[in-house]
Design a protein around this motif. Sequence first.
Motif, PDB file in Angstrom:
ATOM      1  N   THR A  63       1.034  -1.136   0.051  1.00 10.31           N
ATOM      2  CA  THR A  63       0.017  -0.036  -0.075  1.00 10.31           C
ATOM      3  C   THR A  63       0.861   1.107   0.047  1.00 10.31           C
ATOM      4  O   THR A  63       0.357   2.421  -0.093  1.00 10.31           O
ATOM      5  CB  THR A  63      -1.000  -0.048   1.531  1.00 10.31           C
ATOM      6  OG1 THR A  63      -0.135  -0.024   2.503  1.00 10.31           O
ATOM      7  CG2 THR A  63      -1.984  -1.046   1.331  1.00 10.31           C
ATOM      8  N   GLY A  64       2.092   1.046   0.126  1.00  8.66           N
ATOM      9  CA  GLY A  64       3.017   2.446   0.306  1.00  8.66           C
ATOM     10  C   GLY A  64       3.417   2.852  -1.107  1.00  8.66           C
ATOM     11  O   GLY A  64       4.046   3.943  -1.393  1.00  8.66           O
ATOM     12  N   GLN A  65       2.986   2.002  -1.980  1.00  6.36           N
ATOM     13  CA  GLN A  65       3.463   2.320  -3.563  1.00  6.36           C
ATOM     14  C   GLN A  65       2.258   3.174  -4.095  1.00  6.36           C
ATOM     15  O   GLN A  65       1.201   2.311  -4.357  1.00  6.36           O
ATOM     16  CB  GLN A  65       3.894   1.207  -4.488  1.00  6.36           C
ATOM     17  CG  GLN A  65       5.254   0.493  -3.673  1.00  6.36           C
ATOM     18  CD  GLN A  65       5.545  -0.713  -4.416  1.00  6.36           C
ATOM     19  OE1 GLN A  65       5.085  -1.011  -5.493  1.00  6.36           O
ATOM     20  NE2 GLN A  65       6.580  -1.662  -4.004  1.00  6.36           N
ATOM     21  N   ILE A  66       2.131   4.348  -4.163  1.00  2.00           N
ATOM     22  CA  ILE A  66       0.915   5.140  -4.812  1.00  2.00           C
ATOM     23  C   ILE A  66       1.623   6.148  -5.790  1.00  2.00           C
ATOM     24  O   ILE A  66       2.867   6.464  -5.771  1.00  2.00           O
ATOM     25  CB  ILE A  66       0.373   5.775  -3.544  1.00  2.00           C
ATOM     26  CG1 ILE A  66       1.524   6.638  -3.009  1.00  2.00           C
ATOM     27  CG2 ILE A  66      -0.142   4.584  -2.594  1.00  2.00           C
ATOM     28  CD1 ILE A  66       0.791   7.774  -1.858  1.00  2.00           C
ATOM     29  N   TYR A  67       0.733   6.530  -6.412  1.00  6.27           N
ATOM     30  CA  TYR A  67       1.099   7.813  -7.363  1.00  6.27           C
ATOM     31  C   TYR A  67      -0.225   8.815  -7.225  1.00  6.27           C
ATOM     32  O   TYR A  67      -1.383   8.545  -7.294  1.00  6.27           O
ATOM     33  CB  TYR A  67       0.735   7.178  -8.808  1.00  6.27           C
ATOM     34  CG  TYR A  67       0.926   8.108  -9.982  1.00  6.27           C
ATOM     35  CD1 TYR A  67       2.012   8.934 -10.447  1.00  6.27           C
ATOM     36  CD2 TYR A  67      -0.343   8.198 -10.856  1.00  6.27           C
ATOM     37  CE1 TYR A  67       2.044   9.825 -11.199  1.00  6.27           C
ATOM     38  CE2 TYR A  67      -0.242   9.084 -11.803  1.00  6.27           C
ATOM     39  CZ  TYR A  67       1.074  10.060 -12.023  1.00  6.27           C
ATOM     40  OH  TYR A  67       0.969  11.021 -13.112  1.00  6.27           O
ATOM     41  N   VAL A  68       0.252   9.909  -7.051  1.00  6.33           N
ATOM     42  CA  VAL A  68      -0.636  11.363  -6.911  1.00  6.33           C
ATOM     43  C   VAL A  68      -0.273  12.380  -8.024  1.00  6.33           C
ATOM     44  O   VAL A  68       0.862  12.809  -8.150  1.00  6.33           O
ATOM     45  CB  VAL A  68      -0.284  11.730  -5.772  1.00  6.33           C
ATOM     46  CG1 VAL A  68      -1.297  12.985  -5.259  1.00  6.33           C
ATOM     47  CG2 VAL A  68      -0.102  11.006  -4.640  1.00  6.33           C
ATOM     48  N   PRO A  69      -1.288  12.331  -9.262  1.00  9.65           N
ATOM     49  CA  PRO A  69      -0.819  12.957 -10.198  1.00  9.65           C
ATOM     50  C   PRO A  69      -0.628  14.150 -10.016  1.00  9.65           C
ATOM     51  O   PRO A  69       0.342  14.939 -10.478  1.00  9.65           O
ATOM     52  CB  PRO A  69      -2.127  12.663 -11.142  1.00  9.65           C
ATOM     53  CG  PRO A  69      -2.645  11.352 -10.546  1.00  9.65           C
ATOM     54  CD  PRO A  69      -2.282  11.339  -9.126  1.00  9.65           C
ATOM     55  N   ALA A  70      -1.463  14.994  -9.135  1.00 11.99           N
ATOM     56  CA  ALA A  70      -0.956  16.432  -8.933  1.00 11.99           C
ATOM     57  C   ALA A  70       0.251  16.728  -8.234  1.00 11.99           C
ATOM     58  O   ALA A  70       0.805  17.642  -8.665  1.00 11.99           O
ATOM     59  CB  ALA A  70      -2.200  17.173  -8.018  1.00 11.99           C
ATOM     60  N   VAL A  71       0.665  15.933  -7.355  1.00 10.06           N
ATOM     61  CA  VAL A  71       2.025  16.293  -6.828  1.00 10.06           C
ATOM     62  C   VAL A  71       2.944  15.525  -7.749  1.00 10.06           C
ATOM     63  O   VAL A  71       3.952  16.604  -7.825  1.00 10.06           O
ATOM     64  CB  VAL A  71       2.312  15.363  -5.489  1.00 10.06           C
ATOM     65  CG1 VAL A  71       3.411  15.376  -5.005  1.00 10.06           C
ATOM     66  CG2 VAL A  71       1.061  15.705  -4.631  1.00 10.06           C
ATOM     67  N   ASN A  72       2.898  15.064  -8.512  1.00 12.92           N
ATOM     68  CA  ASN A  72       3.674  14.627  -9.539  1.00 12.92           C
ATOM     69  C   ASN A  72       4.224  15.499 -10.451  1.00 12.92           C
ATOM     70  O   ASN A  72       5.023  15.956 -10.882  1.00 12.92           O
ATOM     71  CB  ASN A  72       3.186  13.272 -10.241  1.00 12.92           C
ATOM     72  CG  ASN A  72       4.497  12.616 -11.098  1.00 12.92           C
ATOM     73  OD1 ASN A  72       5.459  12.089 -10.786  1.00 12.92           O
ATOM     74  ND2 ASN A  72       4.145  12.590 -12.516  1.00 12.92           N
ATOM     75  N   LEU A  73       2.976  16.275 -10.985  1.00 11.69           N
ATOM     76  CA  LEU A  73       3.084  17.303 -11.952  1.00 11.69           C
ATOM     77  C   LEU A  73       3.683  18.508 -11.360  1.00 11.69           C
ATOM     78  O   LEU A  73       4.509  19.365 -11.831  1.00 11.69           O
ATOM     79  CB  LEU A  73       1.638  17.724 -12.361  1.00 11.69           C
ATOM     80  CG  LEU A  73       1.504  18.948 -13.357  1.00 11.69           C
ATOM     81  CD1 LEU A  73       2.168  18.756 -14.562  1.00 11.69           C
ATOM     82  CD2 LEU A  73       0.042  19.484 -13.524  1.00 11.69           C
ATOM     83  N   LEU A  74       3.392  18.864 -10.112  1.00 16.62           N
ATOM     84  CA  LEU A  74       3.838  19.923  -9.367  1.00 16.62           C
ATOM     85  C   LEU A  74       5.351  19.718  -9.176  1.00 16.62           C
ATOM     86  O   LEU A  74       6.122  20.760  -9.523  1.00 16.62           O
ATOM     87  CB  LEU A  74       3.285  20.064  -7.781  1.00 16.62           C
ATOM     88  CG  LEU A  74       4.057  21.243  -6.891  1.00 16.62           C
ATOM     89  CD1 LEU A  74       3.841  22.345  -7.389  1.00 16.62           C
ATOM     90  CD2 LEU A  74       3.288  21.039  -5.578  1.00 16.62           C
ATOM     91  N   LEU A  75       5.829  18.541  -8.716  1.00 19.00           N
ATOM     92  CA  LEU A  75       7.391  18.251  -8.611  1.00 19.00           C
ATOM     93  C   LEU A  75       7.839  18.464 -10.024  1.00 19.00           C
ATOM     94  O   LEU A  75       9.146  18.959 -10.112  1.00 19.00           O
ATOM     95  CB  LEU A  75       7.557  16.895  -7.926  1.00 19.00           C
ATOM     96  CG  LEU A  75       7.025  16.822  -6.690  1.00 19.00           C
ATOM     97  CD1 LEU A  75       7.388  15.387  -6.161  1.00 19.00           C
ATOM     98  CD2 LEU A  75       7.758  18.000  -5.629  1.00 19.00           C
ATOM     99  N   PHE A  76       7.201  17.989 -11.055  1.00 22.19           N
ATOM    100  CA  PHE A  76       7.950  17.960 -12.385  1.00 22.19           C
ATOM    101  C   PHE A  76       8.015  19.353 -12.777  1.00 22.19           C
ATOM    102  O   PHE A  76       9.283  19.899 -13.070  1.00 22.19           O
ATOM    103  CB  PHE A  76       7.168  17.158 -13.273  1.00 22.19           C
ATOM    104  CG  PHE A  76       7.429  17.420 -14.699  1.00 22.19           C
ATOM    105  CD1 PHE A  76       8.754  16.716 -15.435  1.00 22.19           C
ATOM    106  CD2 PHE A  76       6.866  18.076 -15.493  1.00 22.19           C
ATOM    107  CE1 PHE A  76       9.159  17.004 -16.565  1.00 22.19           C
ATOM    108  CE2 PHE A  76       7.281  18.452 -16.994  1.00 22.19           C
ATOM    109  CZ  PHE A  76       8.531  17.583 -17.485  1.00 22.19           C
ATOM    110  N   VAL A  77       7.343  20.152 -12.722  1.00 22.10           N
ATOM    111  CA  VAL A  77       7.448  21.640 -13.094  1.00 22.10           C
ATOM    112  C   VAL A  77       8.396  22.239 -12.433  1.00 22.10           C
ATOM    113  O   VAL A  77       9.279  23.092 -12.756  1.00 22.10           O
ATOM    114  CB  VAL A  77       5.983  22.061 -12.858  1.00 22.10           C
ATOM    115  CG1 VAL A  77       6.335  23.764 -13.348  1.00 22.10           C
ATOM    116  CG2 VAL A  77       4.850  21.663 -14.103  1.00 22.10           C
ATOM    117  N   GLY A  78       8.415  22.108 -11.006  1.00 18.77           N
ATOM    118  CA  GLY A  78       9.629  22.448 -10.120  1.00 18.77           C
ATOM    119  C   GLY A  78      10.827  22.349 -10.556  1.00 18.77           C
ATOM    120  O   GLY A  78      11.817  23.123 -10.718  1.00 18.77           O
TER     121      GLY A  78
END
Length: 618
Positions: free
Chosen positions: A328-343
Amino acid sequence: MRKFLVLVVGSVGVVYGDIGTSPLYAFREALRPFSHDGISQQEVVGLISLMVWTLTIIVTFKYVLFLLRADNDGEGGTLSLLALLMKKTGSYTPILFFAGLIGAALFIGDAMITPALSVMSALEGLKLVTPALSGYVLPLSAAIMIALFLVQSKGTAAVSNFFGPITVLWFLAMAWGGLIHIGDDYTILQALNPLNAIWFITHAGFVGLIVLGAVFLTVTGAEALYADLGHFGRKPIQTAWFILVFPALALNYLGQGAFVLTHPEAAENPFYLMYPDWALLPVVILATLATIIASQAVITGAFSLARQAVHLGFLPRLQITFTSETNTGQIYVPAVNLLLFVGVIVLIFSFGDSESLATAYGVSVTGAMVVTTLLAFQFLRSVWGWKALTAAAILLPLFILEAVFLSANLLKIHDGGWVPVMLALAIMLIMWTWTRGSHLLREKTARNDIPLDTFIRSIEKSQHPPVTVPGTAVFLTSVGDKTPAVLLHNIKHNHVLHEKNVVLTVRTSEKPYVPDDERVTLTTLSERFSRIELCFGFMDEPNVSRALAICKKAGFKFEIMQTSFYLGRRTLIADPNAGLPRWQDDLYIALSGLGIDPSSYFKLPANRVVEIGEQVTI
């Protein structure tokens, strides 16, 4: 035993990936203030001593030996520690609340800077292979980051399984690089004496304070170490540190120091220059692979932190995808992924090289560590029952040391240190706005609430009751003892009431996981009305449909195809006189738009959901 060894190797790859990249740039940045006047032998010994003992005091004693024991049912990290404290104290206190927000915000800022700095540092070794490759560092860094963020939705298991052994090889390569040069000047072994570190601090003057900001780069990743506790467990993480990671790091720093003593001209990039020419390209490739897993570690750490923040009410309900059926620790959060990528991409092209970005790095790391120490003080008092003076005696020296390092990094504000500060302030503002706005919204809606028992009595005694229809209706609400607004609207507009009616509340526990036998609380209110409370841990997946199946064991007959789930959908309208400033109203409304639909968040069957809307001013 085999499973334990697999966990040890995995922890080397995931937990220590970030710390394992620090030798690429930490010693180089620490030498930079001496580049004009040169650095003496005693200063080199003192500097290496300071780096080794910083690793020993902060990582070994604070994190590996102490904080790994300050777990919340096996889970670690700033928000896990905060949740554990809230479980003991029973309510939020302003200091704990804002400490948790600051720590979480600084960690997100760290998660942006770490991938950019680590990958650029590794690829800059290409300049030493041949100067012709120097122009490819930035595009290659960006390409690696694009690929890394694109594969996040596929899950981290394959990446971790592949990179775990490679990171072990990376630590062995670092140990070898240090060993072959310690003999260049055995004077460097005096760095093992902590008195040399003390001498450096007391004699280096203002330059020493500047150097401290670079020295602290040796412990980057320690916060991620604590956050990843739940993935591997305390024993594998501790075993990996003492058997491989710490010896490899210490040997590498000692080797770099001895190499610089005999080759002062190598101070520009001592890590790569101490390897033989034939090994340079393989080491660059290996370093690049190691920095990718280091980046992966902080990205997944940011995903876990975001999920905890959602469950604790610091963020709206973001879309969270589980990428593993077993972990259950392996997750994907699209909004956070996009935020980190742009940053990350903005940081790579804004700063241009790792030397410039390194100046921005230490503020977020040191700030997060100071916050963790403050929370640890409260943990010792509230959870372990220590007296305040005893807890202060243990943690005050550590707090002073970290405060000195934070002060040293704050000197770099004008050189880029403002970046993590602004990132943390922006993230903290978002979480504070959401928390405050949600609290005011609950207060406003509570004014019109009708006690549930009063409503049930009025329905049962009514001379003109609503028309009864077959089946079961489940009304989701956040307050279990009040009549859900969606139930009142259903009766008002449709004039019907089901044979069985369930008022359902979902509560998030301060524990990471809640077992099934503690998941459901069923209360029969009348022949037609029942109240069900579902409890999920802040690391659990809030699957309501699956949890309701457990109710059958408690005597509640539940047939999914004969059940309708009623949800209220609010349209928020800004009102500057309702409690928040207009700009914060607008921000809260924008954040609410990012939230995932409740039916998806709670895993409700899409064809059994009925939504009734209302407008609410905030």
